[in-house]
Design an enzyme around this catalytic site. Structure first.
Site, PDB file in Angstrom:
ATOM      1  N   ASN A   1      -3.134   0.430  -3.518  1.00 46.08           N
ATOM      2  CA  ASN A   1      -3.097  -0.726  -2.631  1.00 46.08           C
ATOM      3  C   ASN A   1      -3.456  -1.947  -3.449  1.00 46.08           C
ATOM      4  O   ASN A   1      -4.512  -1.981  -4.079  1.00 46.08           O
ATOM      5  CB  ASN A   1      -4.106  -0.526  -1.492  1.00 46.08           C
ATOM      6  N   TYR A   2      -2.553  -2.918  -3.484  1.00 49.48           N
ATOM      7  CA  TYR A   2      -2.884  -4.204  -4.129  1.00 49.48           C
ATOM      8  C   TYR A   2      -2.558  -5.311  -3.123  1.00 49.48           C
ATOM      9  O   TYR A   2      -1.526  -5.259  -2.457  1.00 49.48           O
ATOM     10  CB  TYR A   2      -2.128  -4.383  -5.448  1.00 49.48           C
ATOM     11  N   ARG A   3      -3.478  -6.261  -2.996  1.00 48.67           N
ATOM     12  CA  ARG A   3      -3.350  -7.232  -1.907  1.00 48.67           C
ATOM     13  C   ARG A   3      -3.948  -8.583  -2.285  1.00 48.67           C
ATOM     14  O   ARG A   3      -4.788  -8.678  -3.183  1.00 48.67           O
ATOM     15  CB  ARG A   3      -4.041  -6.692  -0.648  1.00 48.67           C
TER      16      ARG A   3
ATOM     17  N   HIS B   1      -2.832   7.359  -4.076  1.00 44.48           N
ATOM     18  CA  HIS B   1      -2.939   6.208  -3.194  1.00 44.48           C
ATOM     19  C   HIS B   1      -3.028   4.952  -4.033  1.00 44.48           C
ATOM     20  O   HIS B   1      -3.637   4.960  -5.108  1.00 44.48           O
ATOM     21  CB  HIS B   1      -4.190   6.345  -2.316  1.00 44.48           C
TER      22      HIS B   1
ATOM     23  N   GLY C   1      -2.129  -7.238  16.966  1.00 47.01           N
ATOM     24  CA  GLY C   1      -0.711  -7.012  16.685  1.00 47.01           C
ATOM     25  C   GLY C   1      -0.460  -6.225  15.418  1.00 47.01           C
ATOM     26  O   GLY C   1       0.666  -6.201  14.924  1.00 47.01           O
TER      27      GLY C   1
ATOM     28  N   ARG D   1       0.459  -3.263  12.965  1.00 51.71           N
ATOM     29  CA  ARG D   1       1.511  -2.269  13.180  1.00 51.71           C
ATOM     30  C   ARG D   1       0.936  -0.875  12.970  1.00 51.71           C
ATOM     31  O   ARG D   1       0.731  -0.436  11.840  1.00 51.71           O
ATOM     32  CB  ARG D   1       2.638  -2.546  12.202  1.00 51.71           C
TER      33      ARG D   1
ATOM     34  N   SER E   1       0.840  -1.186   0.000  1.00 52.77           N
ATOM     35  CA  SER E   1       0.000   0.000   0.000  1.00 52.77           C
ATOM     36  C   SER E   1       0.879   1.240   0.000  1.00 52.77           C
ATOM     37  O   SER E   1       1.988   1.226   0.537  1.00 52.77           O
ATOM     38  CB  SER E   1      -0.941   0.008   1.199  1.00 52.77           C
TER      39      SER E   1
END
Lengths: 426, 426
Positions: A230-232, A228, A383, A385, A214
């Site tokens: 984002n590739y997921r 912006h 958890g 980040r 991202s």
């Protein structure tokens, strides 16, 4: 406060060393078939590093030398932390030192892990070049991206490339993460845009795998747009099973100008439409509309920017084709955005224009904190980040009571487009 | 874009006129038994008004001269819009021109409506005095609060007093609203901190009444703390019934310093503890703890500030006593805060301190947009006035990647307190 400063310092200075590097570095080199050129930048990033050698705000996420706490799992090989003191670590790097993203025999997890690093590397390299070009024109020292590696205690690793107060960008982050671990019912719910029957049942124990890149770029110049991307890729695996119960791709890219330049919007959309059309002519119109709907700020009755594409839960047909689509989208970003920046980064602007940009940054913050699913997903991920999640926020933002641009002004022109999204390419 | 500018301009200039005023003005005068002194400030607020004469961003909320669209209801008399051209409006004002907040025969809605205006008036008057004192010391022109009246189409009115870029405050808002209207199931759920059985049933149609004053003050000087206050009263009435099915008080006040001065935290807590103890010695410890828990930012593992008190759903016993408690809390704010500001508003500071303050403002934004129930309540309230909701956000804020203060620094000292709330008075 000063936890693990040494570890962090090491991970950043390595960026500029010639010593054979970490797993990340090996992957990055492989990915672009070019070395991470040190730009003869021994002292270049010192000013910027002053922020980054201050260690992370969550002790759980600092780089650890001996990640014994990581549960061994089927995902670990795709998300192995950097470990310079371990010879087995080096062996893994050697194994990974081929670009396997196009090998259809390679598990999708590994292909996506390679791809997101390849994309990160390409973007960072091109933005660093832009910064160097700008610095040369201005006769100042360039400020390049600083790398920051981290380990997720619950499983996974990340590599953040961040630049603050450069000559072109006020703040820029290009973040890769490859994480895995137990998936709670809430997490599964947040992971998907739409509910799908049969993906999980309440009695089962699930693990998730997620690999993504991202990016948010906030330029200094109010004429230059924020971008912006984002590739997921996600997998959801039932404990004890090998084949995922669900695997899907998501992503997109969008542009957020403070001042509207039609040619910029057209450029951004044209490039991504061409990629989409190569794969399926229904993609662009569908994903362009989805983008306008997703990046909408209901309480302001306006979109965040001039859009781009957005898709989620992409899982139909052959996943090799989906991967190829996502890969080409990601790798085309440089062509979408860098030409825009070349004509805008140093355009003249007034204090009033800067103030308007700051107000628009405020809107950006509102969208990201109130509505963005990625942020919400991050905030409920055990958890997660926090520094990576909040990295999308601009360096500076502004809120004025009852501010509204004067009728007929450039500022009002932007708002009109945000209130009624336009078709930029047909 | 330039909607209803004339109307807004009028509502602001009236602030400085000597013409017999609106219902608001009459109530305000009555409430403090003192006139709204014009401070001989004919042109004083011109620079500031430049923002405010730009009309509201939502056309639904602009002041309307003939509010015929308002449904007549049992609540209307407590939330009557300003209407200069209507003689019946003047009659209502005359009737309201007594301070009835302490008359136990008067309906609680009316007492609270009077009280919130009285509190607003007291706070604004004292902060204007502070600004005038500061301007005199600096040899510059004071910038006083500007008033902005609005009508809620769905029912209700508000009076916002806002000051931007003054000499003491970067942004300050003291907002009163008295609203009513149909209450959806979602709204009822959001209105209360805790669910309560039997308050509403799905078959019923409910109306809500809410009167409140909320305030956020963001000073320029990083040595000076941000302050927040909110006192409110709700009623939920089943359609066709007279007696509310539920009626409760909520509120509190809290302090958010960028730099910790123990004497400031003690001052703020001491005053409010004394008020609490007069009513019930269990109040302060209970509400102080509630405040620390409420203003907690889970993803940062820290509280927003050094606390104060917070309470909600207060409905036990005699409501006259609860009202008295809330009233005394609200009216004591000036004693909690103004002495602190007198010693901090002009204290020396560095650019680094200003930067730290901006980062803390970023945290303030994170809390308000991600967690604050007031904001969430506002965002789901049909026809809520977005400019009032967002008024709590600072004028400017900042986010840096991986920023952490140096060990042993003043900045780190603050974080320690935010991570482990302290008892300031016993």
């Amino acid at each position: 406060m000063k936890r693990l400063a040494v570890t962090h310092l090491r991970s950043q200075t390595r960026r500029f060393s010639t010593k054979p590097g970490s797993e990340w570095e090996t992957w990055a080199k492989t990915a672009t078939q070019a070395s991470w050129s040190p730009y003869a930048a021994g002292g270049v990033a010192v000013a910027l590093a002053a922020y980054l050698i201050l260690p992370g705000s969550s002790k759980d996420h600092a780089v650890k030398h001996t990640p014994k706490s990581l549960a061994e799992s089927q995902f670990d090989k795709f998300a192995k932390p950097f470990n310079p003191s371990s010879s087995s670590g080096l062996a893994t790097e050697a194994k990974a030192a081929t670009d396997n993203s196009n090998d259809i025999e390679t598990p999708m997890r590994e292909r996506m892990s390679t791809f997101v690093r390849k994309m990160q590397n390409k973007i960072v390299e091109n933005l660093d070049k832009l910064e160097m070009q700008a610095a040369q024109e201005l006769g100042v020292t360039p400020k390049l991206f600083v790398r920051d590696e981290w380990v997720r205690k619950e499983g996974g690793v990340g590599l953040s490339c961040v630049l603050q107060e450069g000559n072109v960008f006020e703040k820029a982050g290009v973040l890769v993460s490859v994480v895995h671990g137990p998936a709670s019912a809430n997490l599964i719910k947040q992971m998907r845009a739409r509910k799908k029957e049969g993906v999980s049942d309440e009695s089962g124990v699930y693990h998730m795998f997620a690999a993504g890149c991202s990016m948010v770029l906030h330029p200094h110049n109010p004429n230059a747009p924020t971008a912006h991307l984002n590739y997921r890729y996600f997998e959801l695996v039932k404990e004890g099973e090998e084949k995922p119960v669900a695997a899907w791709f998501g992503g997109g890219c969008d542009l957020t100008p403070s001042y509207l330049f039609e040619e910029d919007a057209v450029q951004f959309h044209r490039v991504i439409k061409d990629v989409c059309d190569k794969h399926d002519t229904e993609y662009y119109p569908k994903f362009k509309k989805w983008c306008d709907e997703y990046f909408y700020i209901p309480h302001r009755h306006e979109t965040r920017g001039v859009g781009g594409i957005f898709f989620d839960d992409l899982e139909h047909g052959d996943h090799n084709n989906l991967f190829k689509f996502v890969e080409e989208c990601g790798l085309s970003f440089v062509d979408q955005y860098v030409p825009i920046m070349q004509r805008r980064w140093n355009a003249p602007f007034s204090a009033e224009m800067k103030r308007w940009q700051q107000l628009r940054r405020g809107r950006y913050v509102e969208f990201n904190l109130v509505y963005d699913r990625g942020t919400k997903f991050g905030l409920v991920t055990p958890g997660a980040r926090i520094e990576s999640i909040m990295c999308s926020l601009p360096l500076t933002a502004r809120w004025e009571y009852m501010h509204e641009p004067a009728e007929g002004s450039k500022e009002a022109e932007l708002i009109k487009v945000l209130q009624k999204p336009r078709e930029w390419v047909v």
